[in-house]
Design a protein around this motif. Structure first.
Motif, PDB file in Angstrom:
ATOM      1  N   UNK A  47       1.295  -1.245   0.138  1.00 26.43           N
ATOM      2  CA  UNK A  47       0.228  -0.134   0.119  1.00 26.43           C
ATOM      3  C   UNK A  47       1.219   1.321  -0.096  1.00 26.43           C
ATOM      4  N   UNK A  48       2.069   1.025   0.373  1.00 22.87           N
ATOM      5  CA  UNK A  48       2.918   2.360   1.111  1.00 22.87           C
ATOM      6  C   UNK A  48       3.062   2.525  -0.657  1.00 22.87           C
ATOM      7  N   UNK A  49       3.541   1.443  -1.180  1.00 22.12           N
ATOM      8  CA  UNK A  49       4.455   1.633  -2.680  1.00 22.12           C
ATOM      9  C   UNK A  49       3.193   2.215  -3.708  1.00 22.12           C
ATOM     10  N   UNK A  50       2.047   2.041  -3.605  1.00 26.90           N
ATOM     11  CA  UNK A  50       0.977   2.474  -4.400  1.00 26.90           C
ATOM     12  C   UNK A  50       1.115   3.559  -3.680  1.00 26.90           C
ATOM     13  N   UNK A  51       0.985   4.481  -3.051  1.00 27.44           N
ATOM     14  CA  UNK A  51       0.563   5.323  -2.225  1.00 27.44           C
ATOM     15  C   UNK A  51       1.189   6.332  -2.752  1.00 27.44           C
ATOM     16  N   UNK A  52       2.715   5.944  -2.358  1.00 25.43           N
ATOM     17  CA  UNK A  52       3.899   6.796  -2.870  1.00 25.43           C
ATOM     18  C   UNK A  52       3.971   6.960  -4.457  1.00 25.43           C
ATOM     19  N   UNK A  53       3.910   5.632  -5.405  1.00 31.55           N
ATOM     20  CA  UNK A  53       3.995   6.215  -6.993  1.00 31.55           C
ATOM     21  C   UNK A  53       2.359   6.740  -7.946  1.00 31.55           C
TER      22      UNK A  53
END
Length: 118
Positions: A47-53
């Motif tokens: 989720x953090x990767x999706x939110x950052x990108x």
């Protein structure tokens, strides 16, 4: 004790238990400082990767992953991470959604059975 009075007592006990459960969950969320388990940390990192990108999960970057984990929950968690940035906020939203779900189940059951003592 008649049927009406026992229904009122049962309703009162149910409301007290729901209130106790909500307060307990909120307290647990606010004071929980333990290490997350493997699945929770995996979902959080996705989720953090999706939110950052600014992408949805799964995306092209997940094309060769061995497993796809709960895409709906990962996207929900990514949205909450974009809004606030912390895991505690997401957990508090889960507690609030549990309350909403309980009230919706009560509402539907009272409509289906045509009485307030559901």
């Amino acid at each position: 004790m008649d049927k009406y009075t026992s229904g009122k007592i049962l309703c009162f006990i149910t409301v007290l238990l729901m209130l106790f459960t909500t307060i307990w969950q909120t307290y647990t969320v606010l004071t929980f400082n333990c290490v997350q388990n493997y699945e929770t940390s995996t979902l959080y990192s996705l989720a953090k990767f999706s939110a950052e990108n600014n992408t949805l999960y799964p995306s092209v970057s997940n094309l060769y992953d061995g497993e796809i984990y709960s895409p709906g929950y990962v996207n929900y968690l990514a949205l909450l991470l974009k809004i606030h940035g912390g895991v505690r906020f997401a957990l508090l939203c889960n507690v609030a959604l549990t309350l909403v779900l309980a009230f919706l189940v009560y509402y539907v059951a009272s409509r289906v059975f045509q009485r307030r003592s559901v």
